[in-house]
Design a protein around this motif. Structure first.
Motif, PDB file in Angstrom:
ATOM      1  N   ALA A 165       0.841  -1.191   0.000  1.00 21.19           N
ATOM      2  CA  ALA A 165       0.000   0.000   0.000  1.00 21.19           C
ATOM      3  C   ALA A 165       0.879   1.245   0.000  1.00 21.19           C
ATOM      4  N   ILE A 166       0.282   2.369  -0.387  1.00 13.22           N
ATOM      5  CA  ILE A 166       0.973   3.647  -0.292  1.00 13.22           C
ATOM      6  C   ILE A 166       0.226   4.532   0.699  1.00 13.22           C
ATOM      7  N   SER A 167       0.906   5.519   1.231  1.00 12.90           N
ATOM      8  CA  SER A 167       0.336   6.373   2.268  1.00 12.90           C
ATOM      9  C   SER A 167      -0.713   7.315   1.697  1.00 12.90           C
ATOM     10  N   GLY A 168      -1.496   7.895   2.603  1.00 13.65           N
ATOM     11  CA  GLY A 168      -2.468   8.889   2.187  1.00 13.65           C
ATOM     12  C   GLY A 168      -1.805  10.086   1.532  1.00 13.65           C
ATOM     13  N   GLU A 169      -0.626  10.450   2.017  1.00 12.20           N
ATOM     14  CA  GLU A 169       0.102  11.576   1.427  1.00 12.20           C
ATOM     15  C   GLU A 169       0.492  11.288  -0.016  1.00 12.20           C
ATOM     16  N   GLU A 170       0.983  10.079  -0.264  1.00 11.36           N
ATOM     17  CA  GLU A 170       1.366   9.705  -1.631  1.00 11.36           C
ATOM     18  C   GLU A 170       0.140   9.616  -2.538  1.00 11.36           C
ATOM     19  N   LEU A 171      -0.950   9.103  -2.000  1.00 14.41           N
ATOM     20  CA  LEU A 171      -2.167   9.001  -2.795  1.00 14.41           C
ATOM     21  C   LEU A 171      -2.665  10.394  -3.189  1.00 14.41           C
ATOM     22  N   ALA A 172      -2.588  11.331  -2.253  1.00 12.41           N
ATOM     23  CA  ALA A 172      -2.986  12.705  -2.553  1.00 12.41           C
ATOM     24  C   ALA A 172      -2.067  13.321  -3.596  1.00 12.41           C
ATOM     25  N   ARG A 173      -0.791  13.003  -3.517  1.00 12.85           N
ATOM     26  CA  ARG A 173       0.158  13.521  -4.520  1.00 12.85           C
ATOM     27  C   ARG A 173      -0.159  12.974  -5.907  1.00 12.85           C
ATOM     28  N   LEU A 174      -0.624  11.740  -5.952  1.00 11.37           N
ATOM     29  CA  LEU A 174      -1.019  11.153  -7.226  1.00 11.37           C
ATOM     30  C   LEU A 174      -2.198  11.920  -7.822  1.00 11.37           C
ATOM     31  N   ARG A 175      -3.204  12.175  -7.030  1.00 15.43           N
ATOM     32  CA  ARG A 175      -4.370  12.907  -7.537  1.00 15.43           C
ATOM     33  C   ARG A 175      -4.004  14.309  -7.984  1.00 15.43           C
ATOM     34  N   GLU A 176      -3.178  14.971  -7.193  1.00 15.71           N
ATOM     35  CA  GLU A 176      -2.798  16.343  -7.511  1.00 15.71           C
ATOM     36  C   GLU A 176      -1.944  16.427  -8.778  1.00 15.71           C
ATOM     37  N   GLY A 177      -1.252  15.330  -9.106  1.00 17.56           N
ATOM     38  CA  GLY A 177      -0.392  15.339 -10.283  1.00 17.56           C
ATOM     39  C   GLY A 177      -1.106  15.005 -11.575  1.00 17.56           C
ATOM     40  N   LEU A 178      -2.386  14.635 -11.503  1.00 18.56           N
ATOM     41  CA  LEU A 178      -3.136  14.262 -12.697  1.00 18.56           C
ATOM     42  C   LEU A 178      -3.782  15.478 -13.364  1.00 18.56           C
ATOM     43  N   ARG A 179      -3.899  15.412 -14.679  1.00 17.20           N
ATOM     44  CA  ARG A 179      -4.719  16.405 -15.367  1.00 17.20           C
ATOM     45  C   ARG A 179      -6.154  16.291 -14.871  1.00 17.20           C
ATOM     46  N   GLU A 180      -6.889  17.380 -14.946  1.00 17.04           N
ATOM     47  CA  GLU A 180      -8.254  17.372 -14.427  1.00 17.04           C
ATOM     48  C   GLU A 180      -9.180  16.480 -15.241  1.00 17.04           C
ATOM     49  N   ASP A 181      -8.829  16.177 -16.493  1.00 18.10           N
ATOM     50  CA  ASP A 181      -9.713  15.346 -17.315  1.00 18.10           C
ATOM     51  C   ASP A 181      -9.369  13.860 -17.221  1.00 18.10           C
ATOM     52  N   VAL A 182      -8.433  13.482 -16.345  1.00 18.96           N
ATOM     53  CA  VAL A 182      -8.094  12.072 -16.126  1.00 18.96           C
ATOM     54  C   VAL A 182      -8.774  11.616 -14.843  1.00 18.96           C
ATOM     55  N   LEU A 183      -9.512  10.533 -14.935  1.00 22.42           N
ATOM     56  CA  LEU A 183     -10.242  10.000 -13.794  1.00 22.42           C
ATOM     57  C   LEU A 183      -9.339   9.097 -12.959  1.00 22.42           C
ATOM     58  N   LEU A 184      -9.225   9.388 -11.667  1.00 17.89           N
ATOM     59  CA  LEU A 184      -8.491   8.540 -10.736  1.00 17.89           C
ATOM     60  C   LEU A 184      -9.489   7.628 -10.031  1.00 17.89           C
ATOM     61  N   VAL A 185      -9.274   6.324 -10.147  1.00 20.50           N
ATOM     62  CA  VAL A 185     -10.131   5.341  -9.482  1.00 20.50           C
ATOM     63  C   VAL A 185      -9.309   4.658  -8.398  1.00 20.50           C
ATOM     64  N   VAL A 186      -9.715   4.878  -7.144  1.00 25.70           N
ATOM     65  CA  VAL A 186      -9.039   4.271  -5.999  1.00 25.70           C
ATOM     66  C   VAL A 186      -9.846   3.056  -5.563  1.00 25.70           C
ATOM     67  N   ASP A 187      -9.288   1.886  -5.787  1.00 27.19           N
ATOM     68  CA  ASP A 187      -9.936   0.621  -5.463  1.00 27.19           C
ATOM     69  C   ASP A 187      -9.530   0.240  -4.039  1.00 27.19           C
ATOM     70  N   ALA A 188     -10.459   0.382  -3.101  1.00 29.56           N
ATOM     71  CA  ALA A 188     -10.167   0.148  -1.682  1.00 29.56           C
ATOM     72  C   ALA A 188     -10.837  -1.126  -1.189  1.00 29.56           C
TER      73      ALA A 188
END
Length: 369
Positions: A165-188
């Motif tokens: 797993a990756i930390s919440g901080e890293e997950l947030a960095r992933l979302r922030e690094g994406l273009r707004e038109d790319v959908l991030l799907v977090v499978d929990a």
């Protein structure tokens, strides 16, 4: 001869292969190949399921309102932003159906859940794999794979089959690094097994995406793992308003059965069972991991209800293959990971104490040969 033809790409799909079963074995069988609940289903869910038998002639509420309200109350969410499905797999399928087409691509980690790739192929899209570090998703590698044709980035956290797993901080960095038109799907799917302080199952990222107006993050969850309802097929997603609206347009009008809805509502309130299942998994996972390491297998720390073990010696693929066949002769099934680019690894689900004992004793017998 002419005949109906599927669209391009369908013929190239390699179907998802579920955990195998033991045949021809005269004795108890222990299925440790599918990451199922070690303690069976939630008792409250079973009681609700049985009580629903007299209502099976009635169509379910198409919006699964009572289940959405139960989930919203349990997790502090907005019920109108929850969409329920026949397992989280259906939610993933609907997202691909709605947001992917020929010429598009998805991004996922090299050893991520194989269903993402299969679903993308079914929509005519391709997959870009990001290499991992120590079998763990690498945020920078994932972002580097995103191009102008990327429409969805999938990440399972914790991941199946690696258990990392990756930390919440890293997950947030992933979302922030994406273009707004790319959908991030977090499978929990395995979120209930996590015990990190710095863990985010995805809720805060969905809220952040709503707050920015991008609305480009979805979290998916399942009742198949810690609640033990894999046979009922029940999952859900927490979505920004625009995505919830899209999913409700493309899903079937009665995609979740009445019995699944009522069992799910009961399961959400079964805190005692969830705690017992989590405690059992934590205790038995540690025992299984320690024993396998002592037998010479390389086993990483897992955050799911399974462990991933590497074959031994100079021929680990052959070692894993032989182990799997040997275990079948003892009534135990486990899962080889060739479909995840890990042919030299085997995934072993954490079962009941009895199942784990039988499995470990058989592996000990195999290792001593």
């Amino acid at each position: 001869m002419t005949r109906p033809q599927p669209r391009p790409g369908i013929d190239e799909i390699k179907p998802y292969v579920p955990g195998s079963a033991v045949t021809g074995f005269d004795g108890p069988v222990y299925k440790l190949a599918s990451n199922e609940s070690a303690l069976g289903p939630s008792p409250k869910a079973m009681e609700a399921y049985e009580a629903a038998a007299g209502k099976l002639h009635i169509y379910p509420d198409g919006s699964a309102r009572v289940l959405r309200e139960a989930l919203a109350a349990r997790y502090g969410l907005a019920p109108e932003l929850i969409v329920c499905g026949a397992g989280s797999d259906e939610i993933l399928q609907l997202l691909c159906k709605a947001y992917l087409g020929p010429g598009d691509n998805i991004v996922m980690s090299r050893h991520g859940f194989s269903v993402y790739h299969i679903l993308a192929q079914g929509c005519g899209a391709s997959t870009k794999f990001a290499e991992e570090k120590n079998l763990t998703a690498d945020v920078d590698a994932l972002l580097a794979q995103v191009d102008e044709n990327t429409r969805i980035l999938f990440i399972a956290n914790p991941n199946n089959p690696t258990g990392t797993a990756i930390s919440g901080e890293e997950l947030a960095r992933l979302r922030e690094g994406l273009r707004e038109d790319v959908l991030l799907v977090v499978d929990a799917a395995y979120a209930e097994y996590m015990d990190w302080v710095d863990y985010d199952e995805g809720t805060s990222l969905v809220r952040a995406a709503i707050g920015t107006g991008a609305e480009n993050t979805v979290m998916t969850r399942t009742f198949s793992k810690i609640y033990g309802l894999g046979g009922l097929r029940l999952g859900w997603a927490y979505c920004p308003p625009s995505i919830a609206e899209v999913l409700n347009k493309v899903r079937g009008p009665f995609n979740v059965s009445l019995s699944a809805i009522e069992a799910g509502v009961a399961a959400v309130s079964d805190d005692e069972f969830v705690d017992d299942n989590r405690d059992h998994n934590r205790r038995e996972r540690a025992r299984v991991t320690q024993r396998l390491r002592g037998l010479g297998f390389e086993v990483g720390d897992s955050h799911g209800n399974f462990v991933l073990a590497k074959g031994r010696g100079d021929a680990p693929v052959e070692d894993v293959t032989a182990l799997i066949e040997f275990l079948k002769t003892r009534g135990v099934t486990v899962r080889q990971m060739g479909g995840y680019f890990l042919p030299d690894y085997v995934r072993i689900s954490i079962g009941s104490t009895e199942a784990n004992d039988v499995c470990l004793n058989a592996i000990s017998e195999f290792a001593s040969q």
